[in-house]
Scaffold this active site. Sequence first.
Site, PDB file in Angstrom:
ATOM      1  N   GLY A 121      11.120  -0.762  -5.369  1.00 16.37           N
ATOM      2  CA  GLY A 121      11.620   0.488  -4.805  1.00 16.37           C
ATOM      3  C   GLY A 121      13.074   0.811  -5.111  1.00 16.37           C
ATOM      4  O   GLY A 121      13.640   1.703  -4.470  1.00 16.37           O
ATOM      5  N   LYS A 124      15.332   5.430  12.206  1.00 15.29           N
ATOM      6  CA  LYS A 124      14.919   6.736  11.659  1.00 15.29           C
ATOM      7  C   LYS A 124      14.271   7.630  12.716  1.00 15.29           C
ATOM      8  O   LYS A 124      14.377   8.853  12.644  1.00 15.29           O
ATOM      9  CB  LYS A 124      13.973   6.538  10.466  1.00 15.29           C
ATOM     10  N   SER A 178      22.623  -3.674   2.600  1.00 14.42           N
ATOM     11  CA  SER A 178      22.436  -2.318   2.044  1.00 14.42           C
ATOM     12  C   SER A 178      23.164  -2.125   0.711  1.00 14.42           C
ATOM     13  O   SER A 178      24.325  -2.498   0.547  1.00 14.42           O
ATOM     14  CB  SER A 178      22.942  -1.275   3.038  1.00 14.42           C
ATOM     15  N   LYS A 179      22.461  -1.514  -0.248  1.00 11.19           N
ATOM     16  CA  LYS A 179      23.063  -1.199  -1.545  1.00 11.19           C
ATOM     17  C   LYS A 179      23.606   0.232  -1.572  1.00 11.19           C
ATOM     18  O   LYS A 179      24.154   0.682  -2.572  1.00 11.19           O
ATOM     19  CB  LYS A 179      22.017  -1.332  -2.653  1.00 11.19           C
ATOM     20  N   SER A 180      23.414   0.977  -0.483  1.00  9.76           N
ATOM     21  CA  SER A 180      23.794   2.396  -0.485  1.00  9.76           C
ATOM     22  C   SER A 180      25.277   2.623  -0.793  1.00  9.76           C
ATOM     23  O   SER A 180      25.601   3.570  -1.528  1.00  9.76           O
ATOM     24  CB  SER A 180      23.412   3.045   0.842  1.00  9.76           C
ATOM     25  N   ASN A 230      16.139  10.294   7.585  1.00  8.71           N
ATOM     26  CA  ASN A 230      16.970   9.277   6.925  1.00  8.71           C
ATOM     27  C   ASN A 230      18.325   9.838   6.504  1.00  8.71           C
ATOM     28  O   ASN A 230      19.151   9.110   5.964  1.00  8.71           O
ATOM     29  CB  ASN A 230      16.247   8.672   5.715  1.00  8.71           C
ATOM     30  N   GLY A 250       2.593   2.833   8.700  1.00 13.35           N
ATOM     31  CA  GLY A 250       3.764   2.923   9.584  1.00 13.35           C
ATOM     32  C   GLY A 250       4.647   4.095   9.181  1.00 13.35           C
ATOM     33  O   GLY A 250       4.212   5.034   8.495  1.00 13.35           O
ATOM     34  N   GLY A 298      -0.682   0.466   4.245  1.00 12.78           N
ATOM     35  CA  GLY A 298       0.234   0.574   5.382  1.00 12.78           C
ATOM     36  C   GLY A 298       0.139   1.950   6.021  1.00 12.78           C
ATOM     37  O   GLY A 298      -0.186   2.942   5.338  1.00 12.78           O
ATOM     38  N   ALA A 358       7.061   4.265   7.073  1.00 20.45           N
ATOM     39  CA  ALA A 358       7.306   4.425   5.634  1.00 20.45           C
ATOM     40  C   ALA A 358       6.196   5.260   5.005  1.00 20.45           C
ATOM     41  O   ALA A 358       6.461   6.154   4.192  1.00 20.45           O
ATOM     42  CB  ALA A 358       7.394   3.047   4.972  1.00 20.45           C
ATOM     43  N   ASP A 418      13.203  10.330   1.634  1.00 22.28           N
ATOM     44  CA  ASP A 418      12.470   9.152   1.141  1.00 22.28           C
ATOM     45  C   ASP A 418      11.300   9.533   0.227  1.00 22.28           C
ATOM     46  O   ASP A 418      11.131   8.965  -0.854  1.00 22.28           O
ATOM     47  CB  ASP A 418      11.931   8.318   2.314  1.00 22.28           C
TER      48      ASP A 418
HETATM   49  P1  ATR Z   1       7.794   1.020   8.577  1.00 23.40           P
HETATM   50  O1  ATR Z   1       8.575   2.054   9.315  1.00 23.40           O
HETATM   51  O2  ATR Z   1       8.598   0.194   7.608  1.00 23.40           O
HETATM   52  O3  ATR Z   1       6.546   1.566   7.962  1.00 23.40           O
HETATM   53  P2  ATR Z   1       6.285  -0.002  10.775  1.00 23.40           P
HETATM   54  O4  ATR Z   1       6.149   1.367  11.345  1.00 23.40           O
HETATM   55  O5  ATR Z   1       6.541  -1.144  11.699  1.00 23.40           O
HETATM   56  O6  ATR Z   1       7.415  -0.058   9.684  1.00 23.40           O
HETATM   57  O7  ATR Z   1       4.946  -0.302   9.930  1.00 23.40           O
HETATM   58  C1  ATR Z   1       4.765  -1.491   9.261  1.00 23.40           C
HETATM   59  C2  ATR Z   1       3.462  -1.399   8.454  1.00 23.40           C
HETATM   60  O8  ATR Z   1       3.275  -2.620   7.741  1.00 23.40           O
HETATM   61  C3  ATR Z   1       2.230  -1.213   9.302  1.00 23.40           C
HETATM   62  O9  ATR Z   1       1.291  -0.475   8.571  1.00 23.40           O
HETATM   63  C4  ATR Z   1       1.763  -2.669   9.505  1.00 23.40           C
HETATM   64  O10 ATR Z   1       0.400  -2.803   9.804  1.00 23.40           O
HETATM   65  P3  ATR Z   1      -0.126  -2.635  11.350  1.00 23.40           P
HETATM   66  O11 ATR Z   1      -0.115  -1.170  11.620  1.00 23.40           O
HETATM   67  O12 ATR Z   1      -1.474  -3.229  11.344  1.00 23.40           O
HETATM   68  O13 ATR Z   1       0.887  -3.384  12.193  1.00 23.40           O
HETATM   69  C5  ATR Z   1       2.043  -3.203   8.128  1.00 23.40           C
HETATM   70  N1  ATR Z   1       2.220  -4.665   8.059  1.00 23.40           N
HETATM   71  C6  ATR Z   1       3.251  -5.390   8.549  1.00 23.40           C
HETATM   72  N2  ATR Z   1       3.091  -6.708   8.242  1.00 23.40           N
HETATM   73  C7  ATR Z   1       1.925  -6.792   7.538  1.00 23.40           C
HETATM   74  C8  ATR Z   1       1.220  -7.869   6.932  1.00 23.40           C
HETATM   75  N3  ATR Z   1       1.684  -9.125   6.964  1.00 23.40           N
HETATM   76  N4  ATR Z   1       0.050  -7.589   6.295  1.00 23.40           N
HETATM   77  C9  ATR Z   1      -0.427  -6.327   6.253  1.00 23.40           C
HETATM   78  N5  ATR Z   1       0.207  -5.260   6.803  1.00 23.40           N
HETATM   79  C10 ATR Z   1       1.367  -5.496   7.425  1.00 23.40           C
END
Ligand code: ATR
Length: 285
Positions: free
Chosen positions: A250, A77, A26-28, A98, A140, A138, A142, A113
């Site tokens: 980021g 989180k 962590s850089k925080s 966060n 997830g 993505g 984030a 964030d």
């Molecule tokens: P975070 O909280 O960092 O968003 P997360 O909730 O685990 O972590 O979500 C990770 C995201 O990265 C998801 O969208 C995941 O896709 P899936 O929903 O299909 O799992 C995506 N992800 C992780 N590894 C990946 C990869 N190698 N290629 C494409 N998407 C990836």
Amino acid sequence: MTQQPEQPARQCCLLLAVVGNPIAHSKSPQIHKAFGEQLGIDVDYRKTLAEIGAFASCVAELRANGARGCNVTIPFKQDAFEYCDRLSERAAQAGAVNTLIFDTEVCRGDNTDGFGLVHDLVNNLHVAIGGRRILVLGAGGATRGVLAPLLAQGPQSLHVANRTAGKARTLIELFADAGNLSSSGLADIPERDFDLIINATAASLGQSLPPLPDTLLRNGGAVYDLVYAEAGTPFLHWGEQAGASLAADGLGMLVEQAAESFFLWTGRRPRTAEVLEAMRARPVK
Ligand code: ATR
């Protein structure tokens, strides 16, 4: 009876922390130390490793030690979201916390964030979001954390593409009233020529790249990876080859979200440009 000389006031410092697992990278601490120096506040900001399942007890210990608050990072989180007595609107929208603020009896939770991302894009990098076509990779935590602040800028459209298409669909349904949203899998993104593509997948953490057609980005568009990496990420390298005029990691988001957390704890807003510049010039290992 001889009068005891008055004791000098005990030097009082602001105790803060970041809780995560892992946490060594962590850089925080460096960022908040720099904020404190700039504003004349004596900051003791600690990296705190919490065992999985032990988030609440770790936070309880920080509170018992008199901390003003803490940042929370992967993978806690969601735990922080559940831990709080009160949530800000942006934390409720993000479904994650966060930043914890410890008041006397009550713990408040916020999420800085999305603020950090938008501030870095708009104010530091001068990338317009309003009226533009945005693609977020993505679906997830984030992505959930940044969608509402991005939509608040009024993009023309925002498409969420995810390896698992159903997760992207479920996510955009939460924000359906906030803008022109669509979703798909990564292989069937319907539009081309996006003005800005943001990588919020965890792929960069493993230095990999989801397969992407190079027609996705408008020539001269911008790419942004939520991950910070001195040597760039596979996604940023892809963007440069696809004709991006700007490819940013980021680090700026990290500094901006930290500044907003610092403001929540102290009521003082640090200047971020000089801190970001120092970190770019002398990366902290
Ligand atoms: P975070 O909280 O960092 O968003 P997360 O909730 O685990 O972590 O979500 C990770 C995201 O990265 C998801 O969208 C995941 O896709 P899936 O929903 O299909 O799992 C995506 N992800 C992780 N590894 C990946 C990869 N190698 N290629 C494409 N998407 C990836």
